[in-house]
Write an enzyme that holds these catalytic residues in place. Structure first.
Site, PDB file in Angstrom:
ATOM      1  CB  SER A 137      -0.175  -8.319  -1.167  1.00 14.39           C
ATOM      2  OG  SER A 137      -0.965  -9.141  -0.328  1.00 14.39           O
ATOM      3  CD  GLU A 162     -10.217   5.100   1.299  1.00 15.09           C
ATOM      4  OE1 GLU A 162      -9.884   6.279   1.079  1.00 15.09           O
ATOM      5  OE2 GLU A 162      -9.692   4.122   0.737  1.00 15.09           O
ATOM      6  CE  LYS A 201      -4.414  -1.564   1.643  1.00 16.40           C
ATOM      7  NZ  LYS A 201      -4.245  -2.981   1.999  1.00 16.40           N
TER       8      LYS A 201
HETATM    9  C1  LIG Z   1      -5.055  -3.994   1.521  1.00 13.93           C
HETATM   10  C2  LIG Z   1      -4.359  -5.258   1.222  1.00 13.93           C
HETATM   11  C3  LIG Z   1      -4.758  -6.111   0.167  1.00 13.93           C
HETATM   12  C4  LIG Z   1      -5.973  -5.853  -0.668  1.00 13.93           C
HETATM   13  O1  LIG Z   1      -5.921  -4.707  -1.453  1.00 13.93           O
HETATM   14  P1  LIG Z   1      -5.687  -4.742  -3.015  1.00 13.93           P
HETATM   15  O2  LIG Z   1      -6.007  -3.365  -3.437  1.00 13.93           O
HETATM   16  O3  LIG Z   1      -6.619  -5.772  -3.592  1.00 13.93           O
HETATM   17  O4  LIG Z   1      -4.275  -5.116  -3.252  1.00 13.93           O
HETATM   18  C5  LIG Z   1      -4.008  -7.236  -0.085  1.00 13.93           C
HETATM   19  N1  LIG Z   1      -2.940  -7.562   0.668  1.00 13.93           N
HETATM   20  C6  LIG Z   1      -2.539  -6.787   1.694  1.00 13.93           C
HETATM   21  C7  LIG Z   1      -1.352  -7.200   2.483  1.00 13.93           C
HETATM   22  C8  LIG Z   1      -3.222  -5.618   2.001  1.00 13.93           C
HETATM   23  O5  LIG Z   1      -2.818  -4.860   3.036  1.00 13.93           O
END
Ligand SMILES: *Cc1c(COP(=O)(O)O)cnc(C)c1O
Length: 401
Positions: free
Chosen positions: A381, A109, A87
């Site tokens: 992610s 948000e 993020k």
């Molecule tokens: C917020 C988040 C997501 C989901 O958000 P996307 O916009 O779909 O990437 C996925 N993995 C992690 C670790 C997150 O913090």
């Protein structure tokens, strides 16, 4: 507007917002068009990503889990970014853009608080006043992230309307933006919202995919498939973007298969899930036309997932178009499947993944036989420190933890 106009992905996307916001969206569209080609902006962004965020993130060959699954597994380590997930790529990019637009204040948000923390972090280091809208129910559940944001100098504004969660916080943030648009930039946390946000956030997350292309080439590896989890869809579109482009130049048999994994929660048949693309219908939410969870009367259905970051009733409009045109395949896995994959990665690789990322691993596990001996890339992610307590509770429901 025709479907080839900027901000549309086929029939999806657009700007379904109050008239008063159109000038702000136009200003943002123009600012990004100029900044993206400006060497001094690119230099500032690259420097921030390298020295502050910690990029490039490694591409790690996960040989133990790979052997367990019978394939060559590569993990793109977004968990190693500052603040623990992808993020921050977007919040640093948008905050630099806001500085260029001479804004003094940033709003955001947040649901689980991860985007709020990433926004508050960018605001601290780049010297912005910061307000984060958060539902009261989410503030209660995610008290630690509220503390973090406050330590970072942000004001967390409780939202007590509706279900007191993300959707209500988003409505309040939009209201603030309408009122203070001259001084304020609104950082949206995923590839959602009205144009230009879905394309803007994708451009800032594309660094994940561009690095992956380079890192695979350095190792002489040709990938067969990529998996990523899909909440709003920003980490998925970020890693997919360069592969979507190169797939268009290739014959059908040579394409890299791209797979987005949504959260099936308790199971699609229970109605308690967050699988907007695999089980939803098109409609308008938060300023754009895309797939979302709604009942027969068009009422929004609350989303459910074990992972707070996937718990969103909509999905980015570009994903809706990628689905309809068959460029990406979308599947979903349940809370239980994600929990099992979460434990696999802990035990076999010494990596505690975010529960969101565990969905991508679970999606691969389900069809591992199909990819036997092949090269598979997963977008990891984020890291799972934030989820440890919740996982302990789920694995030992009668326990004292
Ligand atoms: C917020 C988040 C997501 C989901 O958000 P996307 O916009 O779909 O990437 C996925 N993995 C992690 C670790 C997150 O913090």
């Amino acid at each position: 507007m025709s479907s080839s106009a900027p901000g549309w992905f086929g029939d999806f996307g657009g700007q379904f917002v109050p008239e008063t916001l159109i000038p702000a969206l136009d200003e943002l569209t123009e600012a990004w068009a100029e900044a993206r080609d400006d060497p001094s902006f690119r230099r500032d962004l690259e420097e921030s990503l390298a020295d502050y965020v910690g990029r490039p993130t490694p591409l790690y060959r996960a040989s133990r889990l790979g052997a367990d699954l019978g394939l060559e597994l590569w993990l793109k380590r977004e968990d190693l970014n500052h603040t623990g997930a992808h993020k921050i790529n977007n919040t640093m990019g948008q905050a630099l853009l806001a500085r260029r637009m001479n804004k003094a204040r940033i709003i955001a948000e947040t649901g689980a608080g991860q985007h709020g923390v990433a926004a508050a972090t960018a605001c601290a280091v780049l010297d912005f006043e910061c307000a984060v809208y958060m539902g009261e129910e989410d503030m209660r559940r995610q008290a630690l992230n509220v503390e973090r944001m406050e330590l970072l100098g942000a004001e967390v504004i409780p939202v007590s309307s509706g279900s007191r969660t993300l959707k209500d916080a988003t409505n309040e943030a939009i209201r603030d933006w309408v009122t203070n648009v001259d001084t304020t930039h609104y950082i949206i946390g995923s590839v959602v919202g009205p144009a230009p946000y879905p394309g803007l956030v994708r451009d800032f997350q594309r660094v994940i995919g561009d690095e992956t292309v380079r890192q695979l080439a350095e190792r002489g590896v040709a990938p067969d498939t990529l998996f990523a989890c899909v909440g709003g869809g920003s980490n998925a579109i970020g890693i997919f973007a360069p592969f979507i482009e190169s797939n268009r130049e290739r014959d059908a048999g040579d394409r890299v298969e791209l797979v987005g994994i949504e959260a099936a929660g308790h199971g699609l048949e229970t109605g308690r899930h967050s699988a907007s693309l695999t089980a939803g219908e098109p409609g308008v939410l938060h300023g754009n036309y895309s797939y979302l969870l709604q009942d027969a009367d068009g009422q929004l259905i609350p989303a459910h997932s074990v992972s707070a970051g996937l718990d969103y009733p909509g999905v980015g409009p570009e994903h809706a178009w990628l689905k309809e045109t068959g460029q990406v395949r979308y599947e979903s896995v349940t809370d239980d499947e994600a929990l099992a994959a979460f434990q696999d990665l802990c035990r076999l690789e010494g990596l505690i993944p975010a529960l969101e990322s565990a969905h991508a691993l679970a999606g691969l596990r389900r069809e591992a036989a199909r990819w036997a001996g092949r090269n598979v890339v997963i977008c990891l992610s984020g890291r799972g420190d934030k989820d440890v307590e919740e996982v302990a509770r789920l694995l030992d429901p009668g326990g004292t933890s």
